[in-house]
Structure formats: structure tokens, C-alpha cells
Scaffold this motif. Structure first.
Motif, PDB file in Angstrom:
ATOM      1  N   ALA A  32       0.825  -1.209   0.000  1.00  0.00           N
ATOM      2  CA  ALA A  32       0.000   0.000   0.000  1.00  0.00           C
ATOM      3  C   ALA A  32       0.857   1.255   0.000  1.00  0.00           C
ATOM      4  CB  ALA A  32      -0.936  -0.008   1.199  1.00  0.00           C
ATOM      5  N   LEU A  36       1.056   4.026  -2.949  1.00  0.00           N
ATOM      6  CA  LEU A  36       0.707   5.417  -2.646  1.00  0.00           C
ATOM      7  C   LEU A  36       1.832   6.368  -3.040  1.00  0.00           C
ATOM      8  CD1 LEU A  36      -1.071   7.591  -1.345  1.00  0.00           C
ATOM      9  CD2 LEU A  36      -0.072   6.960   0.871  1.00  0.00           C
ATOM     10  N   THR A  89     -14.571   5.679  -0.464  1.00  0.00           N
ATOM     11  CA  THR A  89     -13.181   5.273  -0.248  1.00  0.00           C
ATOM     12  C   THR A  89     -12.907   4.982   1.221  1.00  0.00           C
ATOM     13  OG1 THR A  89     -12.487   6.632  -2.131  1.00  0.00           O
ATOM     14  CG2 THR A  89     -10.779   5.937  -0.581  1.00  0.00           C
ATOM     15  N   ILE A  90     -13.423   5.818   2.112  1.00  0.00           N
ATOM     16  CA  ILE A  90     -13.250   5.576   3.547  1.00  0.00           C
ATOM     17  C   ILE A  90     -13.888   4.254   3.944  1.00  0.00           C
ATOM     18  CG2 ILE A  90     -13.907   6.401   5.838  1.00  0.00           C
ATOM     19  CD1 ILE A  90     -13.577   9.257   4.734  1.00  0.00           C
ATOM     20  N   ILE A  93     -11.526   1.492   2.858  1.00  0.00           N
ATOM     21  CA  ILE A  93     -10.377   1.410   3.767  1.00  0.00           C
ATOM     22  C   ILE A  93     -10.770   0.714   5.069  1.00  0.00           C
ATOM     23  CG2 ILE A  93      -8.765   2.777   5.148  1.00  0.00           C
ATOM     24  CD1 ILE A  93      -8.834   4.858   2.873  1.00  0.00           C
ATOM     25  N   LEU A 116      -5.715  -0.852  -1.216  1.00  0.00           N
ATOM     26  CA  LEU A 116      -5.561   0.184  -0.195  1.00  0.00           C
ATOM     27  C   LEU A 116      -4.710   1.340  -0.712  1.00  0.00           C
ATOM     28  CD1 LEU A 116      -5.968   1.231   2.674  1.00  0.00           C
ATOM     29  CD2 LEU A 116      -4.002  -0.156   3.386  1.00  0.00           C
ATOM     30  N   GLY A 117      -3.584   1.023  -1.357  1.00  0.00           N
ATOM     31  CA  GLY A 117      -2.716   2.077  -1.876  1.00  0.00           C
ATOM     32  C   GLY A 117      -3.412   2.923  -2.925  1.00  0.00           C
ATOM     33  N   LEU A 120      -6.062   5.156  -1.207  1.00  0.00           N
ATOM     34  CA  LEU A 120      -5.445   6.279  -0.494  1.00  0.00           C
ATOM     35  C   LEU A 120      -4.915   7.333  -1.458  1.00  0.00           C
ATOM     36  CD1 LEU A 120      -3.517   4.391   2.340  1.00  0.00           C
ATOM     37  CD2 LEU A 120      -5.545   5.840   2.594  1.00  0.00           C
ATOM     38  N   LEU A 123      -7.914   9.258  -2.643  1.00  0.00           N
ATOM     39  CA  LEU A 123      -8.497   9.963  -1.499  1.00  0.00           C
ATOM     40  C   LEU A 123      -7.678  11.201  -1.142  1.00  0.00           C
ATOM     41  CD1 LEU A 123     -10.631  10.056   0.750  1.00  0.00           C
ATOM     42  CD2 LEU A 123      -9.102   8.638   2.132  1.00  0.00           C
ATOM     43  N   THR A 124      -6.358  11.106  -1.271  1.00  0.00           N
ATOM     44  CA  THR A 124      -5.491  12.254  -1.011  1.00  0.00           C
ATOM     45  C   THR A 124      -5.850  13.423  -1.915  1.00  0.00           C
ATOM     46  OG1 THR A 124      -3.682  10.792  -0.328  1.00  0.00           O
ATOM     47  CG2 THR A 124      -3.098  13.046  -0.925  1.00  0.00           C
ATOM     48  N   ALA A 158      -2.881   5.224  -9.224  1.00  0.00           N
ATOM     49  CA  ALA A 158      -3.801   4.765  -8.181  1.00  0.00           C
ATOM     50  C   ALA A 158      -4.914   3.923  -8.791  1.00  0.00           C
ATOM     51  CB  ALA A 158      -4.392   5.968  -7.434  1.00  0.00           C
TER      52      ALA A 158
END
Length: 202
Positions: A32, A36, A89-90, A93, A116-117, A120, A123-124, A158
Motif C-alpha cells: 500500500a 501510494l 473510499t473511507i 479502507i 488500499l494504496g 489512499l 483519497l489524497t 492509483a
């Protein structure tokens, strides 16, 4: 004197030492993190080198590098409801965190780490990029066979990580590999033994 259980039996580690769960979770987090970091680096490179430029053709037009900002999903689906995607996304996760509680399989660790990566990474963007928190636009830069995503949606690393992780998960499910390191049984052995059992009762 009790004999040691055979290698590969339920409840035993597949490798020589250490906790199988600890090893699997470590691989999940490592994959992950690598995914990321690669996504964040390539997005920053795209912003610094492709801003104000037209599409860059690679591999004879098979791949184009073209900077876009996507407020929705693939093909800009849901672009008017950007706030929904961080919530999804949350949830993903949180689901991966729950799956990690019984994770023993290394292939499943790689699969979940890729998902997961990727989650994230996007999501960033949703949280920290313009136009605002939780409604940020995702930076995309890779287009296949067309410079403007007419054949396939413009995507980023991603997205690639997410797709690869999901495809690997589907393969593991189809081949009966369980997240706890065991293998799903076909259930065909019991019917084959039924005639013999009936003969013994006769």
C-alpha cells in the motif's frame, strides 16, 4: 511425545518463522505504501511537466500523457457529486482494516495492499486538491490509444493499482484461496463416499 503438525495444515504458518498474520499485514502495508508513494510522485511529475502542454505520445500512439483533473469516476461519472467518492473510499479502507484481522495469505495481502494504496492515492486528491476539502479533483495523466480518453478513460497509477488489486482478488476467489491462508474445498468428496457408506450399512 506429540508429533508436530504437517506443514500447510490449518493453523500453521506457511513460512519458517514469525506470525503469519504479522507477515501478511506487513506485506499489505508495504504494498500500500509503495503504491501510494508511486502515485503521488507521478502526479507531481505530471503537474510539473504536463501543465500547459498538449498530449505527449508514447509507444507510437499506444499511450498518451495528457494532464486532466477529474471530479468524478471513470468517464467523469458522478462529477456533480464529488463528495460521495471520499465516503466510499473511507468505507473501502475500513473494510480492508476489518479483513486484515484474519489475514494470513500473502497473495491476499498483495491484493488488499494494492487496493488500499490506490484508494489512499485518490483519497489524497479528494481531500487536499482544489477546489476544496473532500471535493478535490483527481489528477489523471495516462490515456490509451487516444490523447483525450475517447477510447479508455484517462487514469493514474492509483487507478491501476486498484484494478490490479481487484483482479487479483477475483482470481484468488475463483481458485479457492482464502484470506486466512486455507483453501476452499470443492465438496465433491462426500458424495463420492456415500455409496460405500450405504454398502457398509446394508
Amino acid at each position: 511425545m506429540t508429533e508436530a503438525p504437517p506443514a500447510g495444515s490449518p493453523g500453521t504458518a506457511e513460512s519458517g518463522g514469525g506470525s503469519p498474520r504479522r507477515t501478511a499485514v506487513g506485506i499489505l502495508l508495504g504494498v500500500a505504501l509503495a503504491s501510494l508513494v508511486a502515485d503521488l510522485v507521478t502526479k507531481q511529475l505530471a503537474l510539473s511537466s504536463l501543465t500547459g502542454r498538449g498530449p505527449v505520445s508514447l509507444l507510437g500512439g499506444t499511450v498518451y500523457l495528457t494532464l486532466t483533473r477529474n471530479s468524478g469516476a471513470a468517464w467523469s461519472i458522478g462529477s456533480d457529486h464529488t463528495w460521495v467518492f471520499p465516503l466510499i473510499t473511507i468505507g473501502v479502507i475500513a473494510w480492508i482494516g476489518w479483513m486484515a484481522l484474519r489475514l494470513r495469505s500473502l497473495p491476499w495481502a498483495v491484493s488488499l495492499g494494492l487496493v488500499l494504496g490506490g484508494a489512499l492515492g485518490n483519497l489524497t486528491d479528494r481531500i487536499f486538491r482544489a477546489p476544496g476539502h473532500f471535493v478535490g479533483h483527481v489528477v489523471d495523466m495516462i490515456s490509451l490509444f487516444d490523447p483525450y480518453g475517447q477510447v479508455w478513460p484517462v487514469f493514474n497509477l492509483a487507478d491501476s493499482s486498484l484494478v490490479c488489486g481487484v483482479l487479483l482478488a477475483v482470481f484468488l476467489e475463483l481458485t479457492g484461496r482464502q484470506r486466512d491462508g486455507s483453501r476452499a474445498t470443492s465438496g465433491r468428496a462426500a458424495p463420492e463416499q456415500a455409496p460405500a457408506e450405504q454398502g457398509e450399512r446394508a
